[in-house]
Design a protein around this motif. Structure first.
Motif, PDB file in Angstrom:
ATOM      1  N   GLN A 123      52.935  99.937 -53.598  1.00  0.00           N
ATOM      2  CA  GLN A 123      51.567 100.142 -51.901  1.00  0.00           C
ATOM      3  C   GLN A 123      52.053  99.174 -50.885  1.00  0.00           C
ATOM      4  O   GLN A 123      52.069 100.226 -49.596  1.00  0.00           O
ATOM      5  CB  GLN A 123      49.957  99.479 -52.953  1.00  0.00           C
ATOM      6  N   HIS A 124      52.632  98.194 -51.212  1.00  0.00           N
ATOM      7  CA  HIS A 124      53.079  97.598 -49.716  1.00  0.00           C
ATOM      8  C   HIS A 124      54.473  97.059 -49.053  1.00  0.00           C
ATOM      9  O   HIS A 124      55.030  96.440 -48.004  1.00  0.00           O
ATOM     10  CB  HIS A 124      52.569  95.993 -50.425  1.00  0.00           C
ATOM     11  N   GLU A 176      56.422  85.558 -51.541  1.00  0.00           N
ATOM     12  CA  GLU A 176      56.093  86.851 -51.511  1.00  0.00           C
ATOM     13  C   GLU A 176      55.357  87.214 -52.686  1.00  0.00           C
ATOM     14  O   GLU A 176      53.839  87.591 -52.446  1.00  0.00           O
ATOM     15  CB  GLU A 176      56.182  87.748 -50.401  1.00  0.00           C
ATOM     16  N   ARG A 179      51.262  87.442 -52.991  1.00  0.00           N
ATOM     17  CA  ARG A 179      50.486  88.344 -52.260  1.00  0.00           C
ATOM     18  C   ARG A 179      49.261  89.031 -53.962  1.00  0.00           C
ATOM     19  O   ARG A 179      48.606  89.414 -53.431  1.00  0.00           O
ATOM     20  CB  ARG A 179      50.542  89.120 -51.207  1.00  0.00           C
ATOM     21  N   VAL A 180      50.187  89.095 -54.311  1.00  0.00           N
ATOM     22  CA  VAL A 180      49.664  89.836 -55.819  1.00  0.00           C
ATOM     23  C   VAL A 180      48.598  89.160 -56.665  1.00  0.00           C
ATOM     24  O   VAL A 180      48.360  87.808 -57.233  1.00  0.00           O
ATOM     25  CB  VAL A 180      51.176  89.654 -56.940  1.00  0.00           C
ATOM     26  N   ALA A 202      51.167  94.097 -62.071  1.00  0.00           N
ATOM     27  CA  ALA A 202      50.541  94.126 -60.711  1.00  0.00           C
ATOM     28  C   ALA A 202      51.401  93.561 -59.407  1.00  0.00           C
ATOM     29  O   ALA A 202      51.694  94.465 -58.472  1.00  0.00           O
ATOM     30  CB  ALA A 202      49.635  93.023 -60.768  1.00  0.00           C
ATOM     31  N   ILE A 203      52.910  92.988 -60.294  1.00  0.00           N
ATOM     32  CA  ILE A 203      53.514  93.147 -59.445  1.00  0.00           C
ATOM     33  C   ILE A 203      54.310  94.577 -58.629  1.00  0.00           C
ATOM     34  O   ILE A 203      55.089  94.811 -57.802  1.00  0.00           O
ATOM     35  CB  ILE A 203      54.871  91.932 -59.758  1.00  0.00           C
ATOM     36  N   ASP A 243      51.659  95.844 -57.015  1.00  0.00           N
ATOM     37  CA  ASP A 243      51.391  95.981 -55.724  1.00  0.00           C
ATOM     38  C   ASP A 243      52.875  96.349 -54.097  1.00  0.00           C
ATOM     39  O   ASP A 243      53.263  96.717 -52.958  1.00  0.00           O
ATOM     40  CB  ASP A 243      51.470  94.574 -54.979  1.00  0.00           C
ATOM     41  N   ARG A 244      53.750  96.359 -55.130  1.00  0.00           N
ATOM     42  CA  ARG A 244      55.414  96.699 -54.299  1.00  0.00           C
ATOM     43  C   ARG A 244      55.913  97.923 -54.303  1.00  0.00           C
ATOM     44  O   ARG A 244      55.988  98.713 -53.052  1.00  0.00           O
ATOM     45  CB  ARG A 244      56.287  95.832 -55.222  1.00  0.00           C
TER      46      ARG A 244
END
Length: 96
Positions: free
Chosen positions: A65-66, A74, A77-78, A58-59, A62-63
């Protein structure tokens, strides 16, 4: 306090007073630093306490995607990564 607990406490106290050189040294966590903007999911799962492979994936997602994380904070946010997990690992997290 029960008799057996009192005996165990007294024994521990006697040992610590009689042999101070035998006291255990505090454990030093020798985990390697991990760059959360470059590490693979496997590397993140291995390096971060409380982060298994699913959360590590998931990290990475997220990295991707964002964009990069600007700070360890930060990571919160995950989904599934809370402030307590961030604080537990802050000393081993790099972002650059």
């Amino acid at each position: 306090m029960s008799g057996s607990k009192l005996k165990a406490l007294c024994l521990a106290l006697l040992i610590s007073l009689a042999a101070p050189g035998l006291q255990a040294e505090p454990a030093i966590d020798a985990r390697p630093m991990v760059n959360i903007n470059q590490a693979s999911a496997d590397e993140l799962a291995e390096a971060l306490q409380g982060v298994g492979l699913t959360r590590a994936e998931a990290i990475v997602a997220d990295r991707e995607q964002h964009g990069s994380f600007g700070s360890a904070a930060e990571l919160a946010r995950v989904p599934g990564i809370g402030p307590a997990t961030v604080e537990r690992n802050r000393a081993w997290i790099q972002t650059e």
